[in-house]
Design an enzyme around this catalytic site. Structure first.
Site, PDB file in Angstrom:
ATOM      1  N   GLY A   1      -5.034   7.903  16.543  1.00 45.91           N
ATOM      2  CA  GLY A   1      -4.638   8.557  15.623  1.00 45.91           C
ATOM      3  C   GLY A   1      -2.786   8.979  15.458  1.00 45.91           C
ATOM      4  O   GLY A   1      -2.022   9.208  14.919  1.00 45.91           O
ATOM      5  N   ALA A   2      -2.050   8.610  15.918  1.00 43.54           N
ATOM      6  CA  ALA A   2      -0.574   8.894  16.209  1.00 43.54           C
ATOM      7  C   ALA A   2      -0.287   7.575  15.940  1.00 43.54           C
ATOM      8  O   ALA A   2       0.125   6.336  16.276  1.00 43.54           O
ATOM      9  CB  ALA A   2      -0.216   8.090  17.795  1.00 43.54           C
ATOM     10  N   LYS A  20       0.747  -1.377   0.142  1.00 47.44           N
ATOM     11  CA  LYS A  20      -0.153   0.067   0.495  1.00 47.44           C
ATOM     12  C   LYS A  20       0.575   1.059   0.549  1.00 47.44           C
ATOM     13  O   LYS A  20       2.112   1.130   0.742  1.00 47.44           O
ATOM     14  CB  LYS A  20      -0.729  -0.330   1.068  1.00 47.44           C
ATOM     15  CG  LYS A  20      -1.986   1.248   1.250  1.00 47.44           C
ATOM     16  CD  LYS A  20      -3.029   0.884   2.277  1.00 47.44           C
ATOM     17  CE  LYS A  20      -2.232   1.623   4.260  1.00 47.44           C
ATOM     18  NZ  LYS A  20      -3.434   1.517   4.403  1.00 47.44           N
TER      19      LYS A  20
END
Ligand SMILES: NC(=O)c1ccc[n+]([C@@H]2O[C@H](COP(=O)([O-])OP(=O)(O)OC[C@H]3O[C@@H](n4cnc5c(N)ncnc54)[C@H](O)[C@@H]3O)[C@@H](O)[C@H]2O)c1
Length: 332
Positions: free
Chosen positions: A228-229, A70
């Site tokens: 998020g991190a 990816k």
């Protein structure tokens, strides 16, 4: 004649259903726990002057014989500056036997679904089964699929609190939550504290570089999915929470480099030896999940290439059986 299947984001959206993505992602974590995957850590390029980055994520699940790469970006200012999503991706699915490119598909929705599924799998093994009150800090794309996955993981969601710095994002998430979870009370909160206090499960999905959830706001027994991190310098939790919690990562190397623990480790307020283990080890039965009602558990997700590979494989097979996508003669 050998052809490659092209799939757009709309086609991927038509295909992917969370229960099947949850199963596929859980299996990928199990394979990792059993040591049957090749997955070098993500490679990053930082576009510092544009506040964005690009990652390349290859993997091979040897037991399942699935391989993919990816390419994915994270540009948090995209929505306001260009009307584009923060995260966009392309996945190349490869035949391990020959290296032939079986499919090229949009990986944007796929990323959101497989990330949601990782949160769902983590909650299955780490959250209290009777969790009823959910808090979301950050209410963008990832938050929405986190909720879709939790809907399939938890029996009885009664309250959903949401806080986002952008009020319209909180409201859009609240509408999504009302439609998705029958009978739940949905509260748009004015502060992260209002959202988090009293929650059984906290989900953070912001691009923050400083803590947005403080230790004094959380109660014993809470489970936190930190999504998020996922790059160096990012963090969402007060490090005091890490110190008192069972911290589970998706991949040790990626987590130390770029997960929720990366900043506290760099600052010396948390040590890598304090990490309990990887989610795959728990899914494979090699380590225990939650041990008690009062334990605080944290899953810190950096996002694994194997999650993408199994979700792309699922998408490809379903597309073939439904006749979706466009076959092209790309190589040979
Ligand atoms: N772990 C993974 O596998 C994975 C996968 C994809 C994305 N991500 C990360 O998740 C984060 C969110 O991605 P997204 O696609 O949902 O982006 P998004 O832009 O759609 O949503 C992020 C939301 O966070 C809000 N926000 C920003 N700062 C905040 C703060 N301090 N407090 C509360 N809300 C705040 C924004 O207003 C926005 O609504 C990014 O950091 C991204 O890199 C992680």
């Amino acid at each position: 004649m050998r052809e490659t299947l092209l799939l757009t984001d709309d086609e991927v959206k038509q295909i992917l259903e969370m229960p099947r993505v949850l199963d596929a992602v859980e299996e990928a974590f199990r394979e990792k726990g059993l040591g049957r995957v090749q997955m070098p850590p993500k490679v990053y390029i930082f576009y510092n002057k544009y506040e964005g980055d690009l990652r390349v994520m290859p993997s091979y699940l040897e037991g399942l014989d699935i391989s993919a790469v990816k390419v994915v970006n994270v540009h948090p200012r995209n929505a306001s500056m260009y009307g584009l999503p923060t995260v966009m991706a392309v996945v190349l699915l490869v035949d391990p036997k020959s290296g032939f490119p079986i499919s090229i598909m949009s990986g944007s929705w796929l990323t959101a679904m497989r990330t949601g599924a990782a949160g769902g799998v983590a909650a299955k093994y780490l959250a209290r089964k009777d969790s009823e009150v959910l808090a979301f800090v950050g209410a963008g794309t990832q938050a929405k699929t986190q909720l879709i996955a939790l809907k399939h993981t938890l029996r009885n969601i009664k309250v959903i609190n949401v806080y986002d710095v952008v009020e319209s994002s909180s409201k859009s998430f609240a509408n999504h939550a009302v439609e998705l979870i029958d009978g739940a009370t949905v509260n748009v909160c004015r502060t992260p504290r209002e959202a988090v206090e009293g929650a059984d499960i906290v989900v953070t999905t912001t691009p923050s570089r400083q803590p947005v959830v403080m230790s004094s706001w959380i109660k014993p027994g809470v489970h936190i999915n930190c999504i998020g991190a996922d790059a160096p310098g990012k963090e969402e939790l007060d490090p005091e929470i890490l110190v008192k919690a069972k911290v589970v990562v998706d991949d040790m190397e990626q987590a130390i480099h770029s997960g929720e623990v990366n900043v506290p480790i760099a600052k010396g307020v948390f040590r890598k030896e304090q990490i309990y283990g990887e989610l795959g080890e728990i899914v494979a039965g090699l380590k225990r999940g939650r041990d008690s009602r009062d334990e605080i558990t944290i899953f810190t997700s950096t996002g694994l290439a194997i999650q993408d590979a199994v979700t792309a494989w699922l998408t490809y097979n379903e597309a073939r059986s439904r006749g979706l996508g466009k076959l092209i003669r790309l190589v040979c």
